[in-house]
Design a protein around this motif. Structure first.
Motif, PDB file in Angstrom:
ATOM      1  N   UNK A 137      10.614  74.272  24.405  1.00 39.60           N
ATOM      2  CA  UNK A 137       9.676  75.176  23.731  1.00 39.60           C
ATOM      3  C   UNK A 137       9.240  74.586  22.392  1.00 39.60           C
ATOM      4  N   UNK A 138      10.199  74.055  21.636  1.00 47.75           N
ATOM      5  CA  UNK A 138       9.883  73.508  20.311  1.00 47.75           C
ATOM      6  C   UNK A 138       9.060  72.219  20.442  1.00 47.75           C
TER       7      UNK A 138
ATOM      8  N   UNK B  53      13.809  75.694  13.859  1.00 49.36           N
ATOM      9  CA  UNK B  53      13.828  75.195  15.241  1.00 49.36           C
ATOM     10  C   UNK B  53      13.683  73.680  15.306  1.00 49.36           C
ATOM     11  N   UNK B  54      13.303  73.052  14.183  1.00 47.47           N
ATOM     12  CA  UNK B  54      13.070  71.598  14.218  1.00 47.47           C
ATOM     13  C   UNK B  54      14.250  70.800  14.797  1.00 47.47           C
ATOM     14  N   UNK B  55      15.493  71.138  14.443  1.00 45.82           N
ATOM     15  CA  UNK B  55      16.602  70.325  14.976  1.00 45.82           C
ATOM     16  C   UNK B  55      16.730  70.357  16.503  1.00 45.82           C
ATOM     17  N   UNK B  56      16.097  71.318  17.147  1.00 46.31           N
ATOM     18  CA  UNK B  56      16.175  71.349  18.615  1.00 46.31           C
ATOM     19  C   UNK B  56      15.524  70.133  19.251  1.00 46.31           C
ATOM     20  N   UNK B  57      14.669  69.450  18.487  1.00 49.30           N
ATOM     21  CA  UNK B  57      13.993  68.279  19.058  1.00 49.30           C
ATOM     22  C   UNK B  57      14.814  67.005  18.867  1.00 49.30           C
ATOM     23  N   UNK B  58      15.914  67.104  18.150  1.00 50.87           N
ATOM     24  CA  UNK B  58      16.764  65.924  17.969  1.00 50.87           C
ATOM     25  C   UNK B  58      17.508  65.629  19.272  1.00 50.87           C
TER      26      UNK B  58
END
Lengths: 196, 285
Positions: A137-138, B53-58
């Motif tokens: 989602x992100x 939510x940015x860290x979810x892309x790590x």
């Protein structure tokens, strides 16, 4: 109920939401902490590692975050944000404090206590999906940002830098950095409008 | 508060707040202003949630498996663990469970929480004192304008301080410094400047008089020529400042490796550094 794909170990107890687990922490229930750890330790450790680059220090931050959660679960107010956001904000704050090796620039607890009081009115959609689904989602939401906006936003977020510090480090004009960071966050917020 | 007329300003302030770019007094004033505004509270919450939510892309990286055991052990060692919490929770009557749920740690937590609240309240009160006085005298629009001016002023002061500090550091060093005199040409005819570098270091300080102010999309770029036949090397970019002094870091230390000539060009921000815009200043050591 949360579908927790990050903790595959089956347990006898039914899957509890983040909020229910935090409520259980207030009763000193270590099983609840264990569940929350399974759910978020990868996210917290990954964030701390991204900021600090040193595994040992990232472990320290992860440990501090979960011990603090255990000790001060009463500070968590669901009306002021999700459990995930609470943990991420605390982890980032502690990691950046370590990075700067000085006093708390991000006075997390004070800020958390004095921040918003809006009632969310229940579990946010993102709370009910797995880590992998949240990541999707992100990722999808971030596609709404230009590469330059995303770079400035992520750089300042992970480095814990102000606009002027970011401008200096990226060798960009201050106005450009401000504009890109603001626009980036604005776009991200609206792209996640139905997920938060 | 005529928020509807200033929604853009409010939104910008909220973004700056969430991104950690408001001074403590500004942040306190903003919190006060939105405390009774559910719409702004909702927006602030949404922005905070979005940023987190940015860290979810790590890449997913799990900590070592021993860490969990270490945390649980630390809880046990500190005596903060409730013995057999699950069994007790189910076995004890509700009133006993309620009593049990308030060990010392929670009292400490409350004391700490109270102290933090008091401290936060004091900061808020001190910070808001002048703010509230002005609020009685000014319209909201005027107040907004003042806040904006303070922010710009603060930003300029921070830039000035950084530049001064960099210059002082450069001058304090025992190793030799490189001092170049530059003269304007073309659009910058009549402008003079001095540029300071330390060999082997990336920091650059440039002081000038009347260097033309740039539009939002323009930037000055510095180029160093190492030797007679060498091509100009890109050495960073800057914008003119109201105090006439700027500093920045060169992309490489080779920029300060005793170049024989320095050039400053006027470029569009988006321009590639593979080529240069019109020359505006040049100088030698």
């Amino acid at each position: 109920m949360a579908s927790d794909l990050t903790s595959p170990t089956p347990e006898q107890t039914p899957e509890l939401t983040d909020l229910e687990l935090v409520e259980a922490l207030k009763d000193c229930d270590t099983a609840a902490l264990s569940r929350l750890y399974d759910r978020y330790s990868g996210l917290i450790y990954g964030l701390a590692l991204r900021i600090l680059k040193v595994p040992e220090e990232a472990e320290d931050v992860t440990q501090e975050v979960f011990l603090k959660l255990w000790q001060k679960a009463g500070l968590y107010n669901p009306n002021r944000g999700s459990v995930s956001s609470f943990l991420v904000t605390m982890a980032r704050s502690r990691a950046i404090d370590k990075l700067r090796s000085r006093g708390s620039r991000f006075r997390f607890l004070q800020r958390w206590q004095t921040s918003t009081v809006h009632n969310i009115g229940g579990e946010a959609p993102l709370e009910s999906v797995s880590r992998q689904e949240r990541a999707q989602v992100v990722h999808s939401a971030l596609k709404n940002l230009s590469d330059k906006e995303r770079r400035v936003l992520e750089f300042s977020y992970y480095e814990g830098l102000s606009y002027s510090e970011t401008a200096q480090r990226l060798e960009l004009p201050l106005g450009t950095v401000k504009s890109r960071a603001r626009t980036g966050l604005h776009k991200l917020r609206h792209a996640l409008k139905h997920s938060l | 508060m005529t928020r509807s007329n200033h929604s853009e300003n409010w939104h910008e302030l909220l973004l700056d707040y969430v991104l950690g770019n408001l001074a403590s007094e500004e942040a306190a004033a903003l919190q006060q202003q939105i405390s009774d505004n559910p719409e702004l509270q909702k927006e602030l919450l949404a922005l905070q949630e979005a940023l987190s939510t940015l860290p979810y892309t790590l890449p997913e990286t799990n900590p070592p498996s021993r860490l969990k055991a270490s945390i649980l052990h630390a809880i046990e060692e500190s005596g903060l663990q409730n013995p057999s919490p699950d069994r007790l929770a189910r076995a004890l009557p509700p009133e006993a469970k309620e009593r049990r749920a308030k060990p010392r740690i929670w009292q400490k937590s409350r004391i700490l929480g109270l102290s933090t609240s008091i401290a936060a309240g004091l900061v808020l009160a001190l910070g808001l004192d002048n703010y509230r006085l002005r609020l009685k005298l000014d319209t909201t629009a005027q107040l907004q304008q003042q806040v904006q001016q303070y922010r710009v002023e603060l930003s300029n002061q921070q830039d000035q301080l950084q530049t001064t500090s960099t210059l002082v550091r450069a001058l304090q060093r025992t190793e030799p410094i490189l001092l170049y005199g530059l003269e304007g040409t073309g659009q910058a005819e009549g402008v003079t400047g001095r540029l300071v570098m330390v060999p082997g270091r990336e920091e650059i300080v440039f002081v000038s008089n009347n260097l033309p102010t740039l539009s939002e999309k323009q930037v000055y770029r510095l180029w160093a020529i190492a030797e007679e036949s060498a091509s100009p090397q890109y050495c960073g970019q800057f914008r003119s400042s109201t105090i006439g002094a700027v500093h920045w870091s060169a992309p490489t230390t080779s920029c300060s490796n005793n170049p024989i000539q320095l050039l400053i060009t006027l470029d569009m921000f988006e321009d590639s550094i593979e080529s240069a815009g019109p020359l505006v200043m040049q100088g030698q050591i």
